[in-house]
Design an enzyme around this catalytic site. Sequence first.
Site, PDB file in Angstrom:
ATOM      1  N   LYS A  85      65.436 -17.709  67.251  1.00 25.70           N
ATOM      2  CA  LYS A  85      66.815 -17.193  67.234  1.00 25.70           C
ATOM      3  C   LYS A  85      67.295 -16.893  68.640  1.00 25.70           C
ATOM      4  O   LYS A  85      68.441 -17.186  69.005  1.00 25.70           O
ATOM      5  CB  LYS A  85      66.890 -15.944  66.343  1.00 25.70           C
ATOM      6  CG  LYS A  85      66.664 -16.245  64.865  1.00 25.70           C
ATOM      7  CD  LYS A  85      66.429 -14.979  64.042  1.00 25.70           C
ATOM      8  CE  LYS A  85      66.105 -15.329  62.596  1.00 25.70           C
ATOM      9  NZ  LYS A  85      65.752 -14.160  61.771  1.00 25.70           N
TER      10      LYS A  85
ATOM     11  N   GLN B  73      64.692  -7.956  62.168  1.00 24.20           N
ATOM     12  CA  GLN B  73      63.832  -8.977  61.581  1.00 24.20           C
ATOM     13  C   GLN B  73      62.979  -8.386  60.458  1.00 24.20           C
ATOM     14  O   GLN B  73      62.299  -7.381  60.647  1.00 24.20           O
ATOM     15  CB  GLN B  73      62.930  -9.596  62.659  1.00 24.20           C
ATOM     16  CG  GLN B  73      62.021 -10.702  62.152  1.00 24.20           C
ATOM     17  CD  GLN B  73      62.794 -11.918  61.674  1.00 24.20           C
ATOM     18  OE1 GLN B  73      63.760 -12.344  62.303  1.00 24.20           O
ATOM     19  NE2 GLN B  73      62.376 -12.477  60.549  1.00 24.20           N
TER      20      GLN B  73
ATOM     21  N   ASP C 235      73.196 -10.783  59.098  1.00 25.10           N
ATOM     22  CA  ASP C 235      72.353 -11.349  58.039  1.00 25.10           C
ATOM     23  C   ASP C 235      73.055 -11.371  56.691  1.00 25.10           C
ATOM     24  O   ASP C 235      72.617 -12.071  55.771  1.00 25.10           O
ATOM     25  CB  ASP C 235      71.056 -10.545  57.906  1.00 25.10           C
ATOM     26  CG  ASP C 235      69.945 -11.087  58.796  1.00 25.10           C
ATOM     27  OD1 ASP C 235      69.915 -12.319  58.996  1.00 25.10           O
ATOM     28  OD2 ASP C 235      69.120 -10.303  59.277  1.00 25.10           O
TER      29      ASP C 235
END
Length: 277
Positions: A49, A93, A116
Amino acid sequence: MTTLMDGKKLAQEIRTQLKDEVAQNGLVPRLAVILVGDDPASQVYVRNKQRAAEKIGIKTVDHHLPATVGQEALLDLIYQYNEDPNIHGILVQLPLPGSIDETKITHAISPQKDVDGFHPINLGHLFMNKPYSLPCTPRGIMELLAHYKINPSGKDVVIVGRSNIVGRPMAALMLNADATVTVTHSRTRDLAQKTRQADILIVATGQAQMLDASYIKEGAVVVDVGVNRLEDGSLVGDVDFESMLGKAAYLTPVPGGVGPMTIAMLMKQTVEFAQRG
């Protein structure tokens, strides 16, 4: 003949487009990336990412915290970024260490910075067909289908898996696209009977090569979300790729199908958040 849906190529095209948008508009999107602990898979995901962001022109503010970090300290960091006008998106994460309540953490992120798309407010907007931020994997699947001119409207869509990350939001996106949706899971009876009705089959079970060609009808579109590592080190999906060839009309490879699209959508939403100001 089966057409392979090349997510890697499409993701590259999206990244190039985003890079041009960022450069032309003089934007400096900023993404706070928080990694807790030393899970090897999570470290790889975060590194991928970060690399993708750098190539586009997105600045990442990186925090690698020890697994022993307290929940309150993590929450304080998130609250700090919620209030920071220079941070456009926040990514924590997953998975987190067992000592930390993942639900509390995802709920603490401001819905306006939730790249997200996991915050319940954003999921609520999605189910009301008024999306603000979408879970990246389902959004990536929709973009991949659109690229190959596969319109879900009026189609029978069967989803195998009901996770909050893929299955449930995927069902909402397909409903919003006027598909008829069936969600199956571990308690579903006669799974093959259900999946053989699918014009579009989306499989996200986390079980290697769980479905073979006997689970689909001729000419189905098969989207494989799974990434599983076998004992020999090779990566496979949740469907038996080789058996699907020749029977499925469209099929995503693993790797190179859905995975690259997930990261591309994360980047796209970060840029969109920066554009919204």
